[in-house]
Design an enzyme around this catalytic site. Structure first.
Site, short mmCIF file in Angstrom:
data_model
loop_
_atom_site.label_atom_id
_atom_site.label_comp_id
_atom_site.label_asym_id
_atom_site.label_seq_id
_atom_site.Cartn_x
_atom_site.Cartn_y
_atom_site.Cartn_z
N LYS A 65 0.86 -1.20 0.00
CA LYS A 65 0.00 0.00 0.00
C LYS A 65 0.89 1.24 0.00
CE LYS A 65 -4.53 0.58 0.09
NZ LYS A 65 -5.47 -0.27 -0.66
N GLY A 122 -22.18 4.43 4.69
CA GLY A 122 -21.25 4.94 3.69
C GLY A 122 -21.79 4.79 2.28
N TYR A 180 -22.62 3.22 -2.81
CA TYR A 180 -23.82 3.58 -3.60
C TYR A 180 -24.13 2.50 -4.63
CZ TYR A 180 -27.45 6.80 -4.99
OH TYR A 180 -28.68 7.37 -5.20
#
Length: 344
Positions: free
Chosen positions: A80, A180, A186
């Protein structure tokens, strides 16, 4: 912060600090494991409260990517990059500078889009190195493909968890509290609504909540209280660490299954969920759609290959749920054991 001790505790291979005075770049690249292949993991841009918080986030996320790749059967390790967002940073130049640092690793680390970054940022990295995905023109930069694949995997994982927990074969009337409403959240909400679920939603953006209420007939609640609502599934889809010693006793659900990384503030908290008879879908198993999409892009199998890979997530969850039951351990321990067997 004792960096060496922190690296040892998390089993990190490398921790690289990147600084470029001209562009204002301040970044950390964490490589957890390269045993199965190059470390794969996105680049995050975030306003961290401290440098220590940024380092800890990089290491925790990198470790999660190792386990995510392993349990998904990908020939990669975990890494990361986190870029500290601050006033004065020249964005394009900073990401180009980061590309130079990544190039020095000679393919040990491959980065891509993550929270706060865009395909345009990856374009800047790509000026200096080929060890990057999600730049303009690639599968990962097409619309919201990666987010959609992640949401699809979580959706399938929720279906699997409902069957394992309640014997349900569809979602009609199932109450799902979705914390969230970002790109993944979404997209997940849309799939859940189409499947007939009753949505309870929260987000820090009032506009997204209003949109979900209008489009999905969702019940809007505050982010601080969404975990209190009675439901079949609590789906954390924002920042990690929302499952704590304080919040878990307040849960009123039978399943925790969401898209967020590092949902447990402490890895041992799965014991508390188990004691409350709450089925936990380990985050890196259920939200692997993103890394599976990247794996498909790198392998050249395209959208069809990515979709086929994501559709294996239910099988992974069924296996680890059964493994946990047979061995009398938590689902988190089962997931770790299965993943560790692949890269040990």
């Amino acid at each position: 912060m004792d960096v060496w001790r922190a690296m040892q505790d998390r089993g990190m291979e490398e921790l690289i600090f990147c600084q470029d005075q001209k562009s204002g770049l301040k970044a950390v690249i964490a490589l957890h494991s390269t045993k199965l292949g190059p470390a794969l993991g996105g680049c995050r841009l975030w306003s961290y409260a401290s440098e220590q918080e940024a380092i800890e986030d990089a290491m925790k996320l990198a470790k999660g990517m190792t386990y995510k790749a392993a349990i998904s059967g990908l020939p990669y390790g975990g890494g990361k990059a986190v870029v500290l967002k601050h006033v004065g940073m020249r964005r394009d130049a900073a990401f180009a500078a980061l590309g130079r640092f990544i190039e020095r690793l000679h393919g040990e680390y491959i980065t891509g889009v993550d929270l706060g970054t865009t395909p345009q940022d990856m374009d800047q990295i790509n000026r200096e190195t080929r060890h990057v995905t999600d730049q303009s023109g690639t599968l990962g930069a097409t619309g919201n493909f990666t987010a959609e694949m992640t949401a699809y995997g979580v959706f399938l994982g929720i279906q699997t968890s409902l069957t394992c927990k309640y014997g349900l074969t569809d979602m009609k009337g199932v109450r799902i509290a979705l914390q969230g409403l970002g790109k993944v959240g979404y997209a997940l909400a849309r799939r859940l609504h189409q499947a007939g679920a009753q949505l309870i939603v929260s987000d820090i953006d009032p506009g997204k909540i209003s949109q979900a209420v209008q489009e999905f007939n969702a019940l809007p609640v505050s982010s601080e209280n969404i975990h209190l609502h009675s439901c079949e599934v609590y789906a954390p889809c924002a920042m990690g660490g929302t499952l704590t010693h304080l919040s878990i006793p307040q849960l009123s659900c039978g399943i925790v299954a969401g898209a967020a990384n590092n949902q447990l503030a402490d890895e041992q908290l799965c014991d508390m969920l188990e004691q409350r008879n709450i089925l936990y879908a380990p985050d890196y198993a259920i939200n692997a759609g993103g890394i599976l999409s990247t794996g498909a892009e790198l392998a050249g199998t395209g959208a069809r290959g990515a979709t086929a890979a994501v559709e294996k997530i239910p099988g992974t969850l069924k296996h680890l749920y059964e493994y946990a039951r047979k061995n009398g351990i938590t689902t988190a321990s089962a997931a770790d054991t299965i993943a560790e067997a692949k890269f040990a």
